[in-house]
Structure formats: C-alpha cells, structure tokens
Design a protein around this motif. Sequence first.
Motif, PDB file in Angstrom:
ATOM      1  N   SER A  94      -9.138 -15.043 -18.144  1.00  0.00           N
ATOM      2  CA  SER A  94      -7.598 -15.123 -17.945  1.00  0.00           C
ATOM      3  C   SER A  94      -7.015 -14.205 -16.741  1.00  0.00           C
ATOM      4  O   SER A  94      -6.711 -13.169 -16.777  1.00  0.00           O
ATOM      5  N   PRO A  95      -7.189 -14.669 -15.585  1.00  0.00           N
ATOM      6  CA  PRO A  95      -7.043 -13.770 -14.134  1.00  0.00           C
ATOM      7  C   PRO A  95      -5.371 -13.563 -14.310  1.00  0.00           C
ATOM      8  O   PRO A  95      -4.365 -14.251 -14.547  1.00  0.00           O
ATOM      9  N   SER A  96      -5.271 -12.147 -13.824  1.00  0.00           N
ATOM     10  CA  SER A  96      -4.059 -11.760 -13.617  1.00  0.00           C
ATOM     11  C   SER A  96      -3.573 -12.114 -12.374  1.00  0.00           C
ATOM     12  O   SER A  96      -4.198 -12.778 -11.884  1.00  0.00           O
ATOM     13  N   ASP A  97      -2.259 -11.809 -11.825  1.00  0.00           N
ATOM     14  CA  ASP A  97      -1.893 -12.095 -10.412  1.00  0.00           C
ATOM     15  C   ASP A  97      -2.608 -11.173  -9.605  1.00  0.00           C
ATOM     16  O   ASP A  97      -2.151 -10.063  -9.130  1.00  0.00           O
ATOM     17  N   LEU A  98      -3.905 -11.791  -9.042  1.00  0.00           N
ATOM     18  CA  LEU A  98      -5.038 -10.845  -8.300  1.00  0.00           C
ATOM     19  C   LEU A  98      -4.169 -10.607  -6.952  1.00  0.00           C
ATOM     20  O   LEU A  98      -4.249  -9.511  -6.437  1.00  0.00           O
ATOM     21  N   THR A  99      -3.467 -11.615  -6.338  1.00  0.00           N
ATOM     22  CA  THR A  99      -3.098 -11.430  -4.980  1.00  0.00           C
ATOM     23  C   THR A  99      -1.800  -9.987  -5.031  1.00  0.00           C
ATOM     24  O   THR A  99      -1.850  -9.544  -4.149  1.00  0.00           O
ATOM     25  N   ALA A 100      -1.090 -10.175  -6.037  1.00  0.00           N
ATOM     26  CA  ALA A 100       0.020  -9.427  -6.293  1.00  0.00           C
ATOM     27  C   ALA A 100      -0.612  -7.933  -6.302  1.00  0.00           C
ATOM     28  O   ALA A 100      -0.142  -6.804  -5.728  1.00  0.00           O
ATOM     29  N   THR A 101      -1.477  -7.919  -7.208  1.00  0.00           N
ATOM     30  CA  THR A 101      -2.453  -6.619  -7.372  1.00  0.00           C
ATOM     31  C   THR A 101      -3.008  -6.183  -6.111  1.00  0.00           C
ATOM     32  O   THR A 101      -2.551  -4.976  -5.785  1.00  0.00           O
ATOM     33  N   PHE A 102      -3.593  -7.131  -5.123  1.00  0.00           N
ATOM     34  CA  PHE A 102      -4.212  -6.580  -4.205  1.00  0.00           C
ATOM     35  C   PHE A 102      -3.098  -6.128  -3.104  1.00  0.00           C
ATOM     36  O   PHE A 102      -3.309  -5.055  -2.402  1.00  0.00           O
ATOM     37  N   ARG A 103      -1.926  -6.739  -3.066  1.00  0.00           N
ATOM     38  CA  ARG A 103      -0.875  -6.403  -1.996  1.00  0.00           C
ATOM     39  C   ARG A 103      -0.466  -4.862  -2.490  1.00  0.00           C
ATOM     40  O   ARG A 103      -0.018  -4.002  -1.584  1.00  0.00           O
ATOM     41  N   ARG A 104      -0.349  -4.860  -3.710  1.00  0.00           N
ATOM     42  CA  ARG A 104       0.312  -3.479  -4.234  1.00  0.00           C
ATOM     43  C   ARG A 104      -0.997  -2.277  -3.591  1.00  0.00           C
ATOM     44  O   ARG A 104      -0.566  -1.320  -3.157  1.00  0.00           O
ATOM     45  N   LEU A 105      -2.018  -2.860  -3.953  1.00  0.00           N
ATOM     46  CA  LEU A 105      -3.271  -1.868  -3.482  1.00  0.00           C
ATOM     47  C   LEU A 105      -3.230  -1.671  -2.061  1.00  0.00           C
ATOM     48  O   LEU A 105      -3.181  -0.524  -1.346  1.00  0.00           O
ATOM     49  N   LEU A 106      -2.995  -2.481  -1.248  1.00  0.00           N
ATOM     50  CA  LEU A 106      -3.065  -2.416   0.296  1.00  0.00           C
ATOM     51  C   LEU A 106      -1.815  -1.499   0.689  1.00  0.00           C
ATOM     52  O   LEU A 106      -2.029  -0.482   1.457  1.00  0.00           O
ATOM     53  N   SER A 107      -0.675  -1.572   0.036  1.00  0.00           N
ATOM     54  CA  SER A 107       0.568  -0.846   0.441  1.00  0.00           C
ATOM     55  C   SER A 107       0.445   0.320  -0.138  1.00  0.00           C
ATOM     56  O   SER A 107       0.548   1.332   0.828  1.00  0.00           O
ATOM     57  N   ASP A 108      -0.402   0.776  -1.252  1.00  0.00           N
ATOM     58  CA  ASP A 108      -0.584   2.088  -1.599  1.00  0.00           C
ATOM     59  C   ASP A 108      -1.648   2.791  -0.891  1.00  0.00           C
ATOM     60  O   ASP A 108      -1.459   4.088  -0.344  1.00  0.00           O
ATOM     61  N   PHE A 109      -2.765   2.187  -0.484  1.00  0.00           N
ATOM     62  CA  PHE A 109      -3.954   2.608   0.285  1.00  0.00           C
ATOM     63  C   PHE A 109      -3.275   2.926   1.985  1.00  0.00           C
ATOM     64  O   PHE A 109      -3.695   3.735   2.549  1.00  0.00           O
ATOM     65  N   ALA A 110      -2.394   2.122   2.218  1.00  0.00           N
ATOM     66  CA  ALA A 110      -1.659   2.343   3.474  1.00  0.00           C
ATOM     67  C   ALA A 110      -0.914   3.662   3.741  1.00  0.00           C
ATOM     68  O   ALA A 110      -1.046   4.573   4.414  1.00  0.00           O
ATOM     69  N   VAL A 111      -0.098   3.758   2.355  1.00  0.00           N
ATOM     70  CA  VAL A 111       0.687   4.747   2.721  1.00  0.00           C
ATOM     71  C   VAL A 111      -0.424   5.969   2.565  1.00  0.00           C
ATOM     72  O   VAL A 111       0.014   7.261   3.298  1.00  0.00           O
ATOM     73  N   GLN A 112      -1.307   6.145   1.798  1.00  0.00           N
ATOM     74  CA  GLN A 112      -2.210   7.342   1.417  1.00  0.00           C
ATOM     75  C   GLN A 112      -2.906   7.512   2.720  1.00  0.00           C
ATOM     76  O   GLN A 112      -3.073   8.492   3.147  1.00  0.00           O
ATOM     77  N   ALA A 113      -3.160   6.509   3.364  1.00  0.00           N
ATOM     78  CA  ALA A 113      -3.965   6.711   4.706  1.00  0.00           C
ATOM     79  C   ALA A 113      -2.968   7.247   5.901  1.00  0.00           C
ATOM     80  O   ALA A 113      -3.426   8.175   6.464  1.00  0.00           O
ATOM     81  N   ASP A 114      -1.805   7.246   5.737  1.00  0.00           N
ATOM     82  CA  ASP A 114      -0.891   7.818   6.606  1.00  0.00           C
ATOM     83  C   ASP A 114      -0.735   9.195   6.135  1.00  0.00           C
ATOM     84  O   ASP A 114      -0.668   9.823   7.324  1.00  0.00           O
ATOM     85  N   VAL A 115      -0.708   9.400   4.946  1.00  0.00           N
ATOM     86  CA  VAL A 115      -0.522  10.923   4.562  1.00  0.00           C
ATOM     87  C   VAL A 115      -1.769  11.668   4.931  1.00  0.00           C
ATOM     88  O   VAL A 115      -1.571  12.971   5.382  1.00  0.00           O
ATOM     89  N   ASN A 116      -2.809  11.118   4.730  1.00  0.00           N
ATOM     90  CA  ASN A 116      -4.065  11.682   4.955  1.00  0.00           C
ATOM     91  C   ASN A 116      -4.145  11.957   6.481  1.00  0.00           C
ATOM     92  O   ASN A 116      -4.677  13.172   6.985  1.00  0.00           O
TER      93      ASN A 116
END
Lengths: 104, 505
Positions: A57-79
Amino acid sequence: MTTISCAGQQSLSVDLRVFALSVVHKAAHAISCDADVEMEVAREHQVEVRLSPLRSSPSDLTATFRRLLSDFAVQADVNAETRIVRDALVTAAMAESLRSPTSS
Amino acid sequence: MELESALRKPFASRETFVAATNTSYQLTPFRFTRIPDTGGMFLIVNELGEYHFLREEDFHSFRRHELDTTEDVYLDLRSKHFLLDEHCDTYWPYAVSQYRTRKSFLQGGPALHIVVVTLRCDHTCRYCQVSRQLESASRFDLSEPHALLVIDRIFESPSAHLKVEFQGGEPFLAFDRIRFMVEKIEERNASEGRTIEFVIATTLHHLTDERLEFCRRHRISLSTSLDGPEDLHNRNRPRRGSDSYERTIAGISQARAALGADAVSALVTLTRESLKRPEEIVDTYVDLGFPAIFLRPLSPYGFAVRATFRIGYSVDDFLAFYDRALDRIVQVNQAGTYLEETYTSILLQHILTPHPTGYVDLCSPAGAMLGALVYNYDGGVYASDEGRMLAETGDRSFLLGSVSDSYAGLLTSPAARDLLQSNVAEALAGCSDCAFLPYCGADPVHHRAVHGRQEGHRPTSDFCRRQTALFQRIFRRLAGPRDPSLSVMMSWLTRGREAFSVQRT
C-alpha cells in the motif's frame, strides 16, 4: 517539477536548475526505504525520477520525495553558507585538543 | 519623460520582489527536522548540540536572514548560538570549548578494556552471542602469558582512567586468572598512577566468601544479567536445574552483603517474550532495589543471529514495549522510588549537556576501538565486544590483531583503518544532514552485522529507525508544555553518575 503515476510506479521530473543533482541524490537515498528509485537524465537540466513502492500500500511517494527535495535543498544552502564557520570550529577544537595533555 | 521611461519597463526590477535581507547576522552551522505531533514545529540543532524549536515561518525567516533583530525569537537564537552578530564576541571561545568537550572521549584513548578470561559457562542462554564451552573445558581460558600481554596493552593506552571488565563465558569459572590479573595490574599501577576500576560481568552463581572478600579488597564491582520475573528469566537463561533466577537472586543478596548495595548492577536482555511484560520486568527491578534498568534490544551478533526467528522482534514492537516500560518507570519514580532508565538517561545527557557518556554505540567517531578494546581468551584483540561476537560466526572484520602486537600496531592495523573510514557519522550518507547527529553515533559494528558493510544503509537501518524514534519521543516532551514525566527524567541527570560502559553478560 511534474508528476506522473502509472501502475503503482510514480515518477516526477526535477529541474536541475532548481535543485542540485546532489540534492536529488540525497532525496533518492532517503526515500529508498519506501521505494525502488530509478533516475535518468531526460534532457538538459532535467532528471526523471521513477519511484516503485516497496510495500503493497504505497503512500504518496512523490509528495514525500518533493518534501525531501525541499528539505535537502534548504540544508545544502545552510551547509554552504556556514561551511567556513564549521571548518573553523572543528579545526580550532581539534587543534587545541592536540596541544593539551590527555586528561580524560 | 518619467512616464515614458516607466512605460519602457513593464516589469519591476528583481529587487522589488526580494525581501530585504538582514545582513546584520550570520548563521552558524545547524541541521533541522520536523518533530511529529508538535503542530509542525521545526527542531533546529547546531554543531554544539544546542537545540531550539521554531514555527515554520520563523524557521524560514531565520534562514533567509529576515528576522527582526528585536524579536524574541532572534534573541533566543542568538543566546543559543544559532546566529552571530556584533554582540557575539564570546562565540568562538565558547563554541570551541563546547565542541571539544563533546568530542573529549577521543582524548584519552580506550578507557574500557574488556578481558574475556574464559568461554566456559554453565548456561545455555537463548540469545547468547558467543560459543559457550563446557564448564570443564579449560582450554578456552585466557592463558597466563596472554594475560601478561593484555596487561602490557592496557597500560599502553594513554587514558588516565582505566576500566578493566572481566567477561566470559562465566568469568568466575576462571577466577584464578582474574585474581592473577588484578594483582599484577595493581602492582604495576603503583608506578603508573592511573585510576583503575574493575568490574566482573557474571551470573553471580559461583560466588564464595573468599572470592567476595577478594572483590571487596580490590574494589571490584559486579554486573549481572536479570531478565525480569522468575519464569521469564529462567526461560531466557536456561541451565541444568532451571534455577537460574533463584541462584541469581541469592548471588545478589550475597554480593550486596559483602560489597555493599551499590556494588551490584544488573542488565536486562529483551526477547520477544519479554516485550509482552514491560510492567513485570520493571517491577522486578524495583522489588530487588536496583536504582537503574537498561532497556536494550537484542543484539544481532554472533550466534544470537540464529535465534532471531524465535526470539527477535521488529523496531515497532520494541518501541511499543519501550513506551509502556517507560510509563511504568515514571510511575514508580512519581510514587517515590528512584529508578532510572539508563538509555533515556544517556540520550538526555547527550541532548542537554556537552559531556560525552562514553557509551560506545552513540559516539562519533564510534567508540569501538577508540573508546574500548576487547581481549579474547585466545589472544585476539577486537575493536569491540560486538566485534568479537561477530567473529564467532566467521566475520573477523574487527579483529585488530593479537595481544602480542603493540598498542600502536593494533590501532594502525588494516582492520583499524577500515573502521576509521566508517565510524564518523558526520561523513555518512543519511547521518551527515540528520538533526540528531550531535547526539548519536555511527555504530559500524551493528551495520556490518546487519547490512554486511560498516557504513550501513541508514534509510533501512533498524538502529537508525530506533534512534530516530527515541529522539523524537524525547524532543516531543521537550517541545510541549511542562511534562511531569520530564521532571522525573531530568532527575536522572542530576543524580551523581559514572561513565556508561555497559557491556553484556
């Protein structure tokens, strides 16, 4: 970013002018507990990401992936912004430790 | 003319749409995550281990340099060293000191030296990670020449504090070797001047007045296994006569009478059966007057792997157990009896203080080898006790060398170099951007055992899932209105404590 779903597999295109490839890699790594991830360069500045759920029973993988992209992008900027402070901090802490006699 | 000029520029300049950036402050390194069930709060944690909760809009304002310098949130973040401005003259000496303190476990070299004096044991525990041998099989004892070499290696460690822990098998079955080593170590320490602590990890079934008197004279403390109520303990730890619990309880009384109440500590190992009975396990520890209980999951090492299908469990099952057990422990404390849950206590100490606990699984770089060395009965030297257990099933990745090798040789061996490449969480995929990193560890031995490589794969790591869930539970308590259970847990930190170096018996 566009999203397509087909027979359980979900896919999306990521514009590399918006998200760095290293950020896409981190998001793919993070979601690999829930999905098989395939990535393909579709055309210049565009990478196609296909997500096949690992569970029935898959969750909304693309929504999860988009959230991960945003978070990692923010973290990359901070780093990137704080790298000089981090390097100076670690170097100073370790250098002082080398100078001081063992005490613990 | 002005109108004409404006008409030639149908779009406003880019600057019109970009909020003015507050360049008066500089960010310091931090990581972030969302904590479930906190109304969407962001947790940010800086390199020094200080944390703060932010609403989403404040988080983004902060990172975009858009905070008003007069706002409370700005002042909070400045006081916790998340940003630097012209009022932060003391940041560098403070930050360097805090960071160095967090990593101070690296300074002294291995302080914990585990000596496996024998593999002989009279138990057939269901979760035993090593290949136990018959009580009479003395060829599985540490030889005297090897024991002398072990002592040389221990004193080559630069640590001012040395903890020597005798393990087995059942170490009291080779008590003469323990006696020999303790006396030799003390003799040598007359000129070395280290602080030395001795521990024997034992079932307590082979105590005699003479042995206890030796322990008393040499200030040796005892650590035993106690898995809960009688039927559960005996089921987990079978032996001839099915009286393991009864004999352990008798040993606890005997040892306390000879050495004092604080000289005996106990560890619980949790099997699938245990997970059904959290309250009873906690109550057993209360009834026996122990001040601490350590709720640790089964270790996937050595021969225990074979029993996993019978006694193992999922992370979710463990967490459900943990929640119930912790509730019971809090109730017990609130009713006036002190009982600490050691793992929660370790996590809280990592979160709320810069002082490392020395708990090897939660160090970065990992504590295996850098914080502890294990000397096996056959003269092999391992980076950790778990590494020794892994070797029992043929994986010698953590075998650093032999007791006849020098300390320097052991710590620069090929196995040591491999370990050093995978034991820094800051450099591992999945860890490097994790908000909990300053409080957590790499645990390469666990990941070698489960994933076949020391770096592991964090997204599918049960270690990572469990740690993340436990950190989230603690931060949920810290984020909310004053939680009475938090006061109980804080009391565990303020009570005098010693370094954690919990090992298996």
